[in-house]
Design a protein around this motif. Structure first.
Motif, PDB file in Angstrom:
ATOM      1  N   HIS A 229       6.435   5.277  11.649  1.00  0.00           N
ATOM      2  CA  HIS A 229       7.484   4.556  10.908  1.00  0.00           C
ATOM      3  C   HIS A 229       8.188   5.523   9.941  1.00  0.00           C
ATOM      4  N   GLU A 232      11.331   4.316   7.960  1.00  0.00           N
ATOM      5  CA  GLU A 232      10.926   3.233   7.055  1.00  0.00           C
ATOM      6  C   GLU A 232      10.208   3.808   5.825  1.00  0.00           C
ATOM      7  N   PHE A 233       9.347   4.790   6.091  1.00  0.00           N
ATOM      8  CA  PHE A 233       8.585   5.357   4.973  1.00  0.00           C
ATOM      9  C   PHE A 233       9.472   6.218   4.068  1.00  0.00           C
ATOM     10  N   ALA A 236      11.063   3.840   1.838  1.00  0.00           N
ATOM     11  CA  ALA A 236      10.139   3.359   0.800  1.00  0.00           C
ATOM     12  C   ALA A 236      10.012   4.389  -0.326  1.00  0.00           C
ATOM     13  N   GLU A 239      13.139   4.305  -2.424  1.00  0.00           N
ATOM     14  CA  GLU A 239      13.143   3.132  -3.296  1.00  0.00           C
ATOM     15  C   GLU A 239      12.303   3.355  -4.550  1.00  0.00           C
ATOM     16  N   GLU A 240      11.225   4.095  -4.372  1.00  0.00           N
ATOM     17  CA  GLU A 240      10.344   4.391  -5.514  1.00  0.00           C
ATOM     18  C   GLU A 240      10.861   5.566  -6.344  1.00  0.00           C
ATOM     19  N   LEU A 269       1.001   3.988  -1.732  1.00  0.00           N
ATOM     20  CA  LEU A 269       2.351   3.476  -1.455  1.00  0.00           C
ATOM     21  C   LEU A 269       2.437   2.999   0.005  1.00  0.00           C
ATOM     22  N   ALA A 270       1.889   3.783   0.924  1.00  0.00           N
ATOM     23  CA  ALA A 270       1.914   3.417   2.350  1.00  0.00           C
ATOM     24  C   ALA A 270       1.198   2.074   2.556  1.00  0.00           C
ATOM     25  N   SER A 272       0.777  -0.275   0.307  1.00  0.00           N
ATOM     26  CA  SER A 272       1.504  -1.383  -0.318  1.00  0.00           C
ATOM     27  C   SER A 272       2.708  -1.826   0.531  1.00  0.00           C
ATOM     28  N   VAL A 273       3.302  -0.908   1.303  1.00  0.00           N
ATOM     29  CA  VAL A 273       4.452  -1.302   2.139  1.00  0.00           C
ATOM     30  C   VAL A 273       4.015  -1.534   3.593  1.00  0.00           C
ATOM     31  N   ILE A 275       2.593   0.359   5.904  1.00  0.00           N
ATOM     32  CA  ILE A 275       2.957   1.354   6.915  1.00  0.00           C
ATOM     33  C   ILE A 275       1.719   2.187   7.238  1.00  0.00           C
TER      34      ILE A 275
END
Ligand SMILES: Nc1ncnc2c1ncn2[C@@H]1O[C@H](COP(=O)(O)OP(=O)(O)OP(=O)(O)O)[C@@H](O)[C@H]1O
Length: 306
Positions: A229, A232-233, A236, A239-240, A269-270, A272-273, A275
């Motif tokens: 992904h 997508e990552f 993420a 976004e952070e 982080l991975a 939490s989302v 992934i």
């Protein structure tokens, strides 16, 4: 204490030492670090009054070397471990230095024992190995029980046991409150030996800082992530507000590199989302690479002048 103030040495077209200023404090080991040809030996020779500065000055306990009475009692130096008469024994070599400086015979036995040469004291120094020669050089430097020790590449050519021995000896001397300045072109060696670093390149001061700070500032770590992904990552991370860039690994697979972060944080982080990661690893830049990078100009310069 050693104070170097605006020290400069010009040899013809070569500016060997360029407006160098630093202080060497007692009670710690100060590493004098720079690639070959950076100007370490020239600086040490000027501190010891063996070379005349083009500009600037070097003071030992507040005085130029030439004005020190009984200099061997204040400063001990190891500049060239081969500086010994081949037909003289280790004992005779030290006895000769001691005699010409009013140092008692008993001190010769003491320093021979200190450097572990008592058993070979009567052997001709010409037959000594490099390591034994370094030990003899260190014994000569310590003859006058000086407050200040200056050693130019003392571990050059020594085996690992010899290197450890020199390291322990320097530590002991610093703990006794002495000023210890030791030069090397190897950061890896100095990282294990010195408390403080004075780093030069091309005769110029590059850093004057604690070894710990120098390592912290120059050893960068990067978290490497590989995931199906990928985009997508990356989103993420963006976004952070975590800076990251795309890369590829040795097998040509797409990876994401995230500087100055921990695997804990990126793994969290991975999770939490939601992934899944195929790889989560830490890439550590070698300290030696960082050192070569910041002193790179000096190496380049060396190649040009040769
Ligand atoms: N007597 C001299 N005459 C001319 N040039 C010199 C002399 N001594 C040193 N140099 C030059 O000055 C520069 C600094 O040399 P120096 O020996 O001080 O460096 P260094 O950092 O001690 O290197 P190394 O680790 O190789 O001993 C070099 O470019 C060297 O060639």
């Amino acid at each position: 204490m050693i104070e170097v103030q605006g020290l400069t040495k010009q040899y013809g077209d070569v500016l060997a030492v360029d407006d160098l200023s630093f202080t060497v404090q007692p009670g710690i080991i100060t590493g004098f670090l720079g690639p070959n040809g950076a100007g370490k030996s020239t600086t040490m020779r000027m501190i010891l009054g063996l070379d005349t500065p083009t500009r600037g000055q070097a003071l030992i306990n507040g005085k130029p070397y030439q004005q020190i009475e009984k200099p061997l009692h204040q400063v001990g130096a190891l500049l060239n471990a081969n500086a010994r008469h081949p037909n003289r024994s280790a004992y005779q070599h030290l006895r000769w230095i001691a005699q010409s400086n009013g140092i008692p015979k008993s001190r010769v036995d003491e320093v021979l024992s200190l450097v572990g040469l008592s058993e070979v004291a009567k052997k001709k120094a010409g037959g000594f190995s490099l390591g034994m020669g370094q030990r003899l050089g260190l014994a000569a430097a310590m003859l006058g029980d000086p407050d200040i020790l200056m050693l130019d590449e003392p571990v050059n050519g020594l085996d690992p046991e010899g290197i450890r021995w020199v390291r322990q000896l320097l530590r002991h001397l610093a703990e006794e409150g002495r000023t210890v300045l030791v030069s090397s072109h190897l950061l890896s060696e100095m990282a294990l030996t010195a408390d403080h670093l004075v780093v030069i390149g091309r005769g110029k001061l590059i850093a004057d800082t604690s070894t710990r700070n120098f390592i912290q500032d120059h050893s960068q770590s990067t978290v490497v992530v590989r995931t199906c992904h990928h985009w997508e990552f990356l989103g993420a991370l963006e976004e952070e507000g975590i800076p990251a860039w795309e890369s590829t690994d040795e097998e040509g697979r797409a990876t994401i590199e995230i500087p100055d972060q921990t695997t804990d944080l990126i793994g969290g982080l991975a999770y939490s989302v939601e992934i899944m990661l195929e790889e989560l690893s830490l890439k550590q830049a070698s300290l030696e690479d960082a050192f070569m990078e910041i002193t790179g100009d000096a190496v380049q310069y060396q190649a040009e002048v040769k």
